[in-house]
Structure formats: C-alpha cells, structure tokens
Motif scaffolding. Structure first.
Motif, PDB file in Angstrom:
ATOM      1  N   LEU A 109       0.842  -1.190   0.000  1.00 34.11           N
ATOM      2  CA  LEU A 109       0.000   0.000   0.000  1.00 34.11           C
ATOM      3  C   LEU A 109       0.879   1.242   0.000  1.00 34.11           C
ATOM      4  CD1 LEU A 109      -2.995   0.982   0.263  1.00 34.11           C
ATOM      5  CD2 LEU A 109      -2.618   1.024   2.741  1.00 34.11           C
ATOM      6  N   ASP A 110       0.608   2.154  -0.922  1.00 33.03           N
ATOM      7  CA  ASP A 110       1.350   3.417  -0.989  1.00 33.03           C
ATOM      8  C   ASP A 110       0.349   4.536  -1.197  1.00 33.03           C
ATOM      9  OD1 ASP A 110       3.619   5.149  -1.125  1.00 33.03           O
ATOM     10  OD2 ASP A 110       3.407   5.192  -3.294  1.00 33.03           O
ATOM     11  N   ALA A 111       0.188   5.362  -0.168  1.00 28.08           N
ATOM     12  CA  ALA A 111      -0.842   6.406  -0.183  1.00 28.08           C
ATOM     13  C   ALA A 111      -2.192   5.742  -0.430  1.00 28.08           C
ATOM     14  CB  ALA A 111      -0.512   7.467  -1.219  1.00 28.08           C
ATOM     15  N   ALA A 112      -2.910   6.135  -1.488  1.00 28.40           N
ATOM     16  CA  ALA A 112      -4.230   5.561  -1.742  1.00 28.40           C
ATOM     17  C   ALA A 112      -4.199   4.458  -2.794  1.00 28.40           C
ATOM     18  CB  ALA A 112      -5.194   6.659  -2.190  1.00 28.40           C
ATOM     19  N   ASP A 113      -3.008   4.025  -3.172  1.00 27.48           N
ATOM     20  CA  ASP A 113      -2.865   3.026  -4.234  1.00 27.48           C
ATOM     21  C   ASP A 113      -2.241   1.738  -3.721  1.00 27.48           C
ATOM     22  OD1 ASP A 113      -3.757   4.933  -6.057  1.00 27.48           O
ATOM     23  OD2 ASP A 113      -1.726   5.582  -6.554  1.00 27.48           O
ATOM     24  N   VAL A 114      -2.482   0.661  -4.456  1.00 26.19           N
ATOM     25  CA  VAL A 114      -1.675  -0.536  -4.285  1.00 26.19           C
ATOM     26  C   VAL A 114      -0.604  -0.511  -5.363  1.00 26.19           C
ATOM     27  CG1 VAL A 114      -3.554  -1.904  -3.310  1.00 26.19           C
ATOM     28  CG2 VAL A 114      -3.158  -1.980  -5.761  1.00 26.19           C
ATOM     29  N   VAL A 115       0.582  -0.999  -5.021  1.00 28.63           N
ATOM     30  CA  VAL A 115       1.691  -1.108  -5.958  1.00 28.63           C
ATOM     31  C   VAL A 115       2.045  -2.591  -6.065  1.00 28.63           C
ATOM     32  CG1 VAL A 115       4.061  -0.467  -6.499  1.00 28.63           C
ATOM     33  CG2 VAL A 115       2.557   1.169  -5.362  1.00 28.63           C
ATOM     34  N   TYR A 116       2.135  -3.085  -7.291  1.00 28.90           N
ATOM     35  CA  TYR A 116       2.438  -4.498  -7.515  1.00 28.90           C
ATOM     36  C   TYR A 116       3.947  -4.718  -7.419  1.00 28.90           C
ATOM     37  CZ  TYR A 116      -2.387  -4.921  -9.052  1.00 28.90           C
ATOM     38  OH  TYR A 116      -3.756  -4.913  -9.102  1.00 28.90           O
ATOM     39  N   ILE A 117       4.358  -5.553  -6.458  1.00 35.96           N
ATOM     40  CA  ILE A 117       5.768  -5.843  -6.235  1.00 35.96           C
ATOM     41  C   ILE A 117       6.217  -7.048  -7.056  1.00 35.96           C
ATOM     42  CG2 ILE A 117       7.500  -6.466  -4.490  1.00 35.96           C
ATOM     43  CD1 ILE A 117       6.398  -3.627  -4.280  1.00 35.96           C
ATOM     44  N   GLU A 118       5.354  -8.059  -7.162  1.00 37.08           N
ATOM     45  CA  GLU A 118       5.672  -9.243  -7.947  1.00 37.08           C
ATOM     46  C   GLU A 118       4.387  -9.866  -8.452  1.00 37.08           C
ATOM     47  OE1 GLU A 118       7.178 -10.920 -10.142  1.00 37.08           O
ATOM     48  OE2 GLU A 118       9.001 -11.243  -8.940  1.00 37.08           O
ATOM     49  N   ILE A 119       4.460 -10.469  -9.641  1.00 36.42           N
ATOM     50  CA  ILE A 119       3.314 -11.147 -10.249  1.00 36.42           C
ATOM     51  C   ILE A 119       3.797 -12.460 -10.847  1.00 36.42           C
ATOM     52  CG2 ILE A 119       1.495 -11.039 -11.998  1.00 36.42           C
ATOM     53  CD1 ILE A 119       1.695  -7.969 -11.861  1.00 36.42           C
ATOM     54  N   LEU A 120       3.132 -13.549 -10.505  1.00 41.70           N
ATOM     55  CA  LEU A 120       3.390 -14.842 -11.123  1.00 41.70           C
ATOM     56  C   LEU A 120       2.148 -15.228 -11.913  1.00 41.70           C
ATOM     57  CD1 LEU A 120       5.142 -16.871  -8.254  1.00 41.70           C
ATOM     58  CD2 LEU A 120       6.179 -15.423 -10.023  1.00 41.70           C
ATOM     59  N   ARG A 121       2.264 -15.263 -13.226  1.00 41.24           N
ATOM     60  CA  ARG A 121       1.115 -15.531 -14.077  1.00 41.24           C
ATOM     61  C   ARG A 121       0.764 -17.011 -14.049  1.00 41.24           C
ATOM     62  NH1 ARG A 121      -0.911 -10.439 -15.047  1.00 41.24           N
ATOM     63  NH2 ARG A 121       0.804  -9.021 -15.552  1.00 41.24           N
ATOM     64  N   GLY A 122      -0.515 -17.301 -13.934  1.00 42.39           N
ATOM     65  CA  GLY A 122      -0.981 -18.681 -13.987  1.00 42.39           C
ATOM     66  C   GLY A 122      -1.091 -19.153 -15.423  1.00 42.39           C
ATOM     67  N   ARG A 123      -0.841 -20.424 -15.645  1.00 41.33           N
ATOM     68  CA  ARG A 123      -0.936 -20.982 -16.987  1.00 41.33           C
ATOM     69  C   ARG A 123      -2.391 -21.021 -17.440  1.00 41.33           C
ATOM     70  NH1 ARG A 123       3.171 -26.242 -16.794  1.00 41.33           N
ATOM     71  NH2 ARG A 123       5.105 -25.044 -16.425  1.00 41.33           N
ATOM     72  N   GLY A 124      -2.624 -20.497 -18.627  1.00 39.03           N
ATOM     73  CA  GLY A 124      -3.965 -20.529 -19.183  1.00 39.03           C
ATOM     74  C   GLY A 124      -4.911 -19.519 -18.580  1.00 39.03           C
ATOM     75  N   THR A 125      -4.418 -18.677 -17.672  1.00 40.01           N
ATOM     76  CA  THR A 125      -5.275 -17.656 -17.090  1.00 40.01           C
ATOM     77  C   THR A 125      -5.325 -16.440 -18.014  1.00 40.01           C
ATOM     78  OG1 THR A 125      -3.407 -16.774 -15.825  1.00 40.01           O
ATOM     79  CG2 THR A 125      -4.820 -18.377 -14.724  1.00 40.01           C
ATOM     80  N   PRO A 126      -6.379 -15.641 -17.930  1.00 40.65           N
ATOM     81  CA  PRO A 126      -6.518 -14.507 -18.848  1.00 40.65           C
ATOM     82  C   PRO A 126      -5.464 -13.438 -18.582  1.00 40.65           C
ATOM     83  CG  PRO A 126      -8.145 -14.358 -17.104  1.00 40.65           C
ATOM     84  CD  PRO A 126      -7.479 -15.698 -16.951  1.00 40.65           C
TER      85      PRO A 126
END
Length: 257
Positions: A109-126
């Motif tokens: 959480l940073d001020a009023a936003d969320v900041v994405y630190i890491e993303i692991l994409r799922g296979r076959g997910t949109p």
C-alpha cells in the motif's frame, strides 16, 4: 541555501518527477510535446529538464523522443524493502500458484494506491492489466481492501480523504459501503473482488502481517470473473499470507501511521 533557492530547487525536483512519472509501461518513447501534455508543463520547461535528465542518464534518446534511462533501473534494484519482501515471498507465491492455478500478486500500500511488487502468471489464465510497478486505487482491488482493513486508522482516513474514484462500473465509490465491507474483511482475513478493478476479472486476497501483527503487504489469486471459484481458492490464499507473515520480523511494515 536561502529559502528562495531551496524552494526553487524543490520545484525543479517536482517537475523532473512529473516528467519521469509521465512514462507508462506501453510507451516506446515520448517526445517533448507529449510530455508537456501529460505533465501540464510548458514545452520549454520540459525541453530544458529533459536535456538535464538525459545528461544524468535518467532518460535516454530513442528515435525522435525519450525513454527511461539505465540509471533509473540501477537505482530501482537498490530499493531494499520491496526487494527483500519479494525475495521472501517468491517461494510462497510459487506454492500458491501451483495450488490454485491462478495468477498470484504481491502488493504493498502506498498512499491511496496498491503497488504491484511481484506477479506470477498462472498458466492458461486470462491476461490481466496488472504489472510489476503498476498502481491501482486501493479501494478498487481485493488486495487493496485486504490492506485497508488491517492498516492503522489514520492511514485509512487519509486514503478515504483522497476520495473513491470509479475504476469500473462495479467499483465501490460509497465510503460507508466500503467501511462496512472492510469490517467483514477484518473479521475473515479475506477480501474479494469481481469486476471492480477491471472488467472480467475476479480476485481473492489476504493481508500479510509481520510477526508483530503490523500490515506489510497483501497476497492474492486472480482469474476470470465467472470462472474463478474464489471461495475454493480462499483457504489457500489465506494460508499463503499467514505463511509469509511468519517469515517477516517485527517492524517489517511499510505502512506507518
């Protein structure tokens, strides 16, 4: 340094920050005219500051315009707290992705936003609009609501003071409705979202609290609205968030009151 000189220096830094902040993930390059449009600064100011940022390698030439330079990348690699959080979280995130088959997010959480630190994409997910380093209004996301439900009251009050802009037709924009949902989230340790941050998306999230009980981050599993069974994956998300929190020493929190 005299007060006038200090104020002038601060103004220069603020304007340089506007220029650097004008770049988006999809931008290959931006010219002076577009930078001026996005920042609201005069073209002459953008041209002058861009030349200085180019000299310092915060920007680099690309075709007829500029793109972000190598110096910013180098500095980003030295930001300790998100880097350490990501290192500790990766194993838990891999396990969560394997258990759910969904895309897994780690956010702060940073001020009023969320900041994405890491993303692991799922296979076959949109394909989802989230990206590492990207920001989304906290109230419009499951990860954001999970953190808002556990952040100190002064932090929540400051977030609400920013207002609740509508991101999609399903975004919560009423403060009382949001507060009521946050009470439920704090009791359950889980937050849910469908079509609130992006049309067609669904998400379940849980807060990550350090060993002292202070909010640090949030973990989530995300997929397609109507296809993701959030109730089914919720226990795995909650377990992962608790497991990560147990790895974090007291005073790991990024949010302060």
């Amino acid at each position: 340094m005299r007060t006038a000189e200090w104020n002038n220096s601060s103004s220069v830094l603020e304007r340089a920050g506007l220029i650097l902040g004008a770049f988006r993930m999809e931008d290959q390059q931006l010219g002076v005219s577009e930078l001026a449009r996005r920042t609201g600064l005069p073209k002459s100011t953008v041209s002058r500051l861009s030349a200085e940022l180019l000299r310092l390698q915060f920007l680099e030439r690309h075709g007829p315009g500029f793109r972000l330079g190598l110096t910013l990348f180098e500095l980003g690699q030295m930001v300790v707290t998100p880097k350490e959080l990501r290192r500790r979280a990766l194993g838990v995130m891999v396990d969560l992705r394997n258990a759910t088959g969904q895309t897994v997010h780690l956010t702060v959480l940073d001020a009023a936003d969320v900041v994405y630190i890491e993303i692991l994409r799922g296979r076959g997910t949109p394909a989802l609009p989230s990206r590492v380093g990207g920001r989304v209004p906290a109230h419009a996301t499951a990860v954001g609501k999970a953190m808002l439900a556990f952040c100190p009251t002064p932090v929540l009050d400051r977030v609400l003071a920013y207002g609740l802009p509508q991101v999609t037709r399903s975004t919560i924009t009423d403060e009382q409705v949001l507060r009521a949902e946050l009470i439920e989230i704090s009791a359950r340790g889980l937050a849910f979202e469908e079509n609130e941050s992006a049309p067609g998306s669904a998400c379940v999230a849980s807060p990550v609290l350090d060993s002292g009980g202070a909010l640090v981050a949030a973990l989530s599993a995300s997929g397609s609205a109507g296809l993701l069974d959030t109730e089914r994956v919720a226990p795995a998300v909650r377990t992962a968030a608790l497991a990560l929190g147990r790895q974090l020493p007291r005073n790991s929190a990024l949010t302060s009151d």
